[in-house]
Scaffold this motif. Structure first.
Motif, PDB file in Angstrom:
ATOM      1  N   LEU A  44      -2.545  -2.958   7.923  1.00  0.00           N
ATOM      2  CA  LEU A  44      -3.600  -2.515   7.015  1.00  0.00           C
ATOM      3  C   LEU A  44      -3.732  -0.997   7.051  1.00  0.00           C
ATOM      4  O   LEU A  44      -3.853  -0.336   6.016  1.00  0.00           O
ATOM      5  CB  LEU A  44      -4.931  -3.158   7.398  1.00  0.00           C
ATOM      6  CG  LEU A  44      -5.098  -4.635   7.048  1.00  0.00           C
ATOM      7  CD1 LEU A  44      -6.261  -5.232   7.818  1.00  0.00           C
ATOM      8  CD2 LEU A  44      -5.303  -4.816   5.551  1.00  0.00           C
ATOM      9  N   LEU A  62      -7.466  -4.877  -3.025  1.00  0.00           N
ATOM     10  CA  LEU A  62      -6.910  -5.747  -1.991  1.00  0.00           C
ATOM     11  C   LEU A  62      -7.446  -7.159  -2.197  1.00  0.00           C
ATOM     12  O   LEU A  62      -8.625  -7.414  -2.012  1.00  0.00           O
ATOM     13  CB  LEU A  62      -7.296  -5.231  -0.606  1.00  0.00           C
ATOM     14  CG  LEU A  62      -6.596  -5.904   0.583  1.00  0.00           C
ATOM     15  CD1 LEU A  62      -5.118  -5.554   0.589  1.00  0.00           C
ATOM     16  CD2 LEU A  62      -7.244  -5.487   1.883  1.00  0.00           C
ATOM     17  N   VAL A  63      -6.564  -8.092  -2.601  1.00  0.00           N
ATOM     18  CA  VAL A  63      -6.991  -9.448  -2.917  1.00  0.00           C
ATOM     19  C   VAL A  63      -6.115 -10.457  -2.178  1.00  0.00           C
ATOM     20  O   VAL A  63      -5.069 -10.128  -1.626  1.00  0.00           O
ATOM     21  CB  VAL A  63      -6.934  -9.726  -4.438  1.00  0.00           C
ATOM     22  CG1 VAL A  63      -7.922  -8.844  -5.177  1.00  0.00           C
ATOM     23  CG2 VAL A  63      -5.519  -9.522  -4.974  1.00  0.00           C
ATOM     24  N   TYR A  64      -6.544 -11.703  -2.209  1.00  0.00           N
ATOM     25  CA  TYR A  64      -5.855 -12.787  -1.522  1.00  0.00           C
ATOM     26  C   TYR A  64      -4.839 -13.447  -2.443  1.00  0.00           C
ATOM     27  O   TYR A  64      -5.144 -13.784  -3.590  1.00  0.00           O
ATOM     28  CB  TYR A  64      -6.880 -13.819  -1.051  1.00  0.00           C
ATOM     29  CG  TYR A  64      -6.287 -15.076  -0.479  1.00  0.00           C
ATOM     30  CD1 TYR A  64      -5.432 -15.036   0.621  1.00  0.00           C
ATOM     31  CD2 TYR A  64      -6.606 -16.325  -1.023  1.00  0.00           C
ATOM     32  CE1 TYR A  64      -4.906 -16.197   1.157  1.00  0.00           C
ATOM     33  CE2 TYR A  64      -6.095 -17.490  -0.485  1.00  0.00           C
ATOM     34  CZ  TYR A  64      -5.240 -17.419   0.605  1.00  0.00           C
ATOM     35  OH  TYR A  64      -4.718 -18.582   1.130  1.00  0.00           O
ATOM     36  N   HIS A  70      -1.293 -14.027   1.996  1.00  0.00           N
ATOM     37  CA  HIS A  70      -1.331 -12.623   2.380  1.00  0.00           C
ATOM     38  C   HIS A  70      -2.401 -11.889   1.591  1.00  0.00           C
ATOM     39  O   HIS A  70      -2.792 -12.306   0.505  1.00  0.00           O
ATOM     40  CB  HIS A  70       0.029 -11.952   2.121  1.00  0.00           C
ATOM     41  CG  HIS A  70       0.978 -12.079   3.261  1.00  0.00           C
ATOM     42  ND1 HIS A  70       1.816 -11.076   3.640  1.00  0.00           N
ATOM     43  CD2 HIS A  70       1.219 -13.091   4.136  1.00  0.00           C
ATOM     44  CE1 HIS A  70       2.535 -11.453   4.682  1.00  0.00           C
ATOM     45  NE2 HIS A  70       2.191 -12.689   4.990  1.00  0.00           N
ATOM     46  N   LEU A  71      -2.872 -10.788   2.178  1.00  0.00           N
ATOM     47  CA  LEU A  71      -3.657  -9.839   1.419  1.00  0.00           C
ATOM     48  C   LEU A  71      -2.685  -8.993   0.619  1.00  0.00           C
ATOM     49  O   LEU A  71      -1.664  -8.526   1.138  1.00  0.00           O
ATOM     50  CB  LEU A  71      -4.479  -8.951   2.362  1.00  0.00           C
ATOM     51  CG  LEU A  71      -5.579  -9.679   3.141  1.00  0.00           C
ATOM     52  CD1 LEU A  71      -6.200  -8.740   4.169  1.00  0.00           C
ATOM     53  CD2 LEU A  71      -6.648 -10.221   2.202  1.00  0.00           C
ATOM     54  N   SER A  81       2.537  -6.886  -0.926  1.00  0.00           N
ATOM     55  CA  SER A  81       2.038  -7.731   0.146  1.00  0.00           C
ATOM     56  C   SER A  81       1.754  -6.870   1.367  1.00  0.00           C
ATOM     57  O   SER A  81       2.598  -6.078   1.791  1.00  0.00           O
ATOM     58  CB  SER A  81       3.073  -8.806   0.481  1.00  0.00           C
ATOM     59  OG  SER A  81       2.613  -9.625   1.531  1.00  0.00           O
ATOM     60  N   VAL A  85      -3.568 -13.085   5.985  1.00  0.00           N
ATOM     61  CA  VAL A  85      -5.017 -13.183   6.096  1.00  0.00           C
ATOM     62  C   VAL A  85      -5.419 -13.814   7.432  1.00  0.00           C
ATOM     63  O   VAL A  85      -6.373 -13.377   8.072  1.00  0.00           O
ATOM     64  CB  VAL A  85      -5.603 -14.013   4.935  1.00  0.00           C
ATOM     65  CG1 VAL A  85      -7.109 -14.185   5.092  1.00  0.00           C
ATOM     66  CG2 VAL A  85      -5.300 -13.334   3.611  1.00  0.00           C
ATOM     67  N   ASP A 133     -11.681 -13.997  -4.790  1.00  0.00           N
ATOM     68  CA  ASP A 133     -10.420 -13.884  -4.068  1.00  0.00           C
ATOM     69  C   ASP A 133     -10.414 -12.696  -3.107  1.00  0.00           C
ATOM     70  O   ASP A 133      -9.401 -12.432  -2.463  1.00  0.00           O
ATOM     71  CB  ASP A 133      -9.245 -13.715  -5.038  1.00  0.00           C
ATOM     72  CG  ASP A 133      -8.631 -15.052  -5.439  1.00  0.00           C
ATOM     73  OD1 ASP A 133      -8.759 -16.016  -4.650  1.00  0.00           O
ATOM     74  OD2 ASP A 133      -8.031 -15.136  -6.514  1.00  0.00           O
ATOM     75  N   ALA A 134     -11.526 -11.981  -3.025  1.00  0.00           N
ATOM     76  CA  ALA A 134     -11.588 -10.780  -2.199  1.00  0.00           C
ATOM     77  C   ALA A 134     -11.996 -11.123  -0.761  1.00  0.00           C
ATOM     78  O   ALA A 134     -12.502 -12.213  -0.468  1.00  0.00           O
ATOM     79  CB  ALA A 134     -12.556  -9.769  -2.799  1.00  0.00           C
ATOM     80  N   VAL A 135     -11.783 -10.160   0.143  1.00  0.00           N
ATOM     81  CA  VAL A 135     -11.956 -10.388   1.574  1.00  0.00           C
ATOM     82  C   VAL A 135     -13.362 -10.845   1.932  1.00  0.00           C
ATOM     83  O   VAL A 135     -13.549 -11.669   2.843  1.00  0.00           O
ATOM     84  CB  VAL A 135     -11.601  -9.099   2.347  1.00  0.00           C
ATOM     85  CG1 VAL A 135     -11.828  -9.275   3.838  1.00  0.00           C
ATOM     86  CG2 VAL A 135     -10.154  -8.704   2.085  1.00  0.00           C
ATOM     87  N   LEU A 176     -10.745  -3.457   7.872  1.00  0.00           N
ATOM     88  CA  LEU A 176     -11.220  -3.933   6.569  1.00  0.00           C
ATOM     89  C   LEU A 176     -12.599  -3.393   6.214  1.00  0.00           C
ATOM     90  O   LEU A 176     -13.175  -3.766   5.193  1.00  0.00           O
ATOM     91  CB  LEU A 176     -11.253  -5.464   6.550  1.00  0.00           C
ATOM     92  CG  LEU A 176      -9.892  -6.159   6.588  1.00  0.00           C
ATOM     93  CD1 LEU A 176     -10.070  -7.660   6.715  1.00  0.00           C
ATOM     94  CD2 LEU A 176      -9.061  -5.821   5.359  1.00  0.00           C
TER      95      LEU A 176
END
Length: 219
Positions: A44, A62-64, A70-71, A81, A85, A133-135, A176
């Motif tokens: 990261l 940054l999405v899933y 993967h983020l 990629s 996660v 879909d975000a962290v 993060l």
């Protein structure tokens, strides 16, 4: 918890001194996942440097990616990629399911499972809240809880766990941190309001909620 003491500015004993807590961690059930989590956090940071994102370890794009788990750093120019996660989030949960608080199996068939707290199904409705879909909306769960929850939001009494998780990652200077702040707000009060609005909207669109059957999160 601190695992070392920084004495690099100490003229008598300069260097980093490892504490007993690090030895205890190395001997715990979490030792097998420690290397993966460390590598994930470092990727990261490396990605932030490589993409020129200063002071903010990756930005809101940054999405899933459910296909790779993967983020993914997604911009108009590219889709890159970054890291897994599971490895990035596993340390905070101490290897336990976010819902039932039981230790999760660490294999491909049984868990951990990347779980959308507010379900992905919202994107098929008139969802106008933050990106699910975000962290901020991702946790790790065991497979039984994931199978039981399905396309439902958790009971409202569980939601403070997610809010506290996000706040703890931000306050601990986790890589993060900046991502979570960009997605949910710069202060705890703003983040609370953001999550409250998102949950209210989610339960309007999907009224049936799910209550974890085991654990200490539901009072």
């Amino acid at each position: 918890m601190r695992y070392y003491e920084d004495r690099r500015k100490d003229p008598t004993t300069p260097g980093l001194v490892m504490r007993d807590e690090l030895l205890a961690l190395a001997r715990s059930v979490h030792a097998p996942t420690l290397d993966a989590e460390t590598a994930a956090r470092w990727r990261l940071v490396e990605t932030a440097w490589a993409t020129g994102v200063s002071g903010a370890v990756l930005a809101p794009p940054l999405v899933y990616d459910p296909g790779t788990q993967h983020l993914v750093l997604q911009t108009k120019q590219r889709r890159k990629s970054v890291t897994g996660v599971v490895a990035a989030l596993n340390g905070y949960q101490d290897g336990r399911c976010a819902y039932c608080d039981q230790l999760m199996a660490q294999d491909a068939g049984a868990g951990p499972v990347v779980e959308h707290v507010l379900p992905w199904k919202l994107l098929t409705r008139r969802w106008d809240g933050p990106d699910v879909d975000a962290v901020w909306n991702l946790v790790l769960s065991c497979k039984p809880c994931n199978d039981a929850k399905r396309d439902r939001a958790p009971h409202g009494a569980w939601m403070p766990w997610l809010e506290q998780r996000n706040n703890d990652l931000i306050e601990s200077r986790h890589p993060l941190r900046e991502v979570l702040m960009a997605q949910t707000g710069n202060t705890a009060a703003v983040r609370h309001a953001t999550l409250k609005r998102a949950y209210q909207r989610a339960t309007e669109l999907l009224p049936t909620v799910w209550t974890p059957s085991v654990g200490d999160h539901i009072v």
